[in-house]
Motif scaffolding. Structure first.
Motif, short mmCIF file in Angstrom:
data_model
loop_
_atom_site.label_atom_id
_atom_site.label_comp_id
_atom_site.label_asym_id
_atom_site.label_seq_id
_atom_site.Cartn_x
_atom_site.Cartn_y
_atom_site.Cartn_z
N SER A 71 0.85 -1.19 0.00
CA SER A 71 0.00 0.00 0.00
C SER A 71 0.89 1.24 0.00
CB SER A 71 -0.94 0.01 1.21
OG SER A 71 -0.19 0.04 2.41
N ARG A 72 0.29 2.38 -0.23
CA ARG A 72 1.06 3.62 -0.23
C ARG A 72 0.22 4.76 0.30
NH1 ARG A 72 3.06 4.50 -6.10
NH2 ARG A 72 3.87 6.46 -5.24
N ASP A 73 0.91 5.74 0.87
CA ASP A 73 0.29 6.96 1.34
C ASP A 73 1.04 8.10 0.68
OD1 ASP A 73 -0.60 9.22 2.67
OD2 ASP A 73 -0.76 8.21 4.60
N ASN A 74 0.50 8.65 -0.38
CA ASN A 74 1.21 9.68 -1.13
C ASN A 74 1.36 10.97 -0.33
OD1 ASN A 74 1.64 7.98 -3.28
ND2 ASN A 74 -0.06 8.78 -4.51
N ALA A 75 0.47 11.19 0.61
CA ALA A 75 0.59 12.39 1.44
C ALA A 75 1.78 12.30 2.38
CB ALA A 75 -0.69 12.58 2.25
N LYS A 76 2.18 11.06 2.71
CA LYS A 76 3.31 10.84 3.61
C LYS A 76 4.56 10.38 2.87
CE LYS A 76 0.51 9.69 7.66
NZ LYS A 76 0.23 8.66 8.71
#
Length: 124
Positions: A71-76
């Motif tokens: 998964s990824r969190d582009n904001a982080k």
């Protein structure tokens, strides 16, 4: 230039779980595909999982399908690898990688930047 730093590796018993993180800095994180690879002693570096720039598409190696989740969190600026039901054969150094392609990529040569790796050891 992109810098990738993995964390979260360690020693775990078979059947246990670990969550790897990869923090990215430099170019815009959301512009590229991210992947996880691993390399066991005496073996070639192999593909584990990949996720597209938006997170909408993922792909896994057969050996981890159903046990690992990318998964990824582009904001982080961070990509994750949740590893469940770990087996001794999952023992390896795990590497995070970034590809300038927006689609999902499964080959090492498609990736432009690599982290230093984090050790995962699964005891039986």
């Amino acid at each position: 230039q992109v810098q990738l730093v993995e964390s979260g590796g360690g020693l775990v018993q078979a059947g246990g779980s670990l969550r790897l993180s990869c923090a990215a800095s430099g170019r815009t994180f959301s512009s590229y595909c991210m992947g996880w690879f691993r390399q066991a002693p005496g073996k070639e570096r192999e593909f584990v999982a990949t996720i597209s720039w938006s997170g909408a598409n993922t792909y896994y190696a057969d050996s981890v399908k159903g046990r690992f989740t990318i998964s990824r969190d582009n904001a982080k600026n961070t990509v994750y690898l949740q590893m469940n039901s770990l087996k001794p054969e999952d023992t390896a150094v795990y590497y995070c990688a970034a590809s300038l392609s927006r689609g999902i990529m499964t080959t090492k040569t498609a990736y432009n930047y690599w982290g230093q790796g984090t050790q995962v050891t699964v005891s039986s």
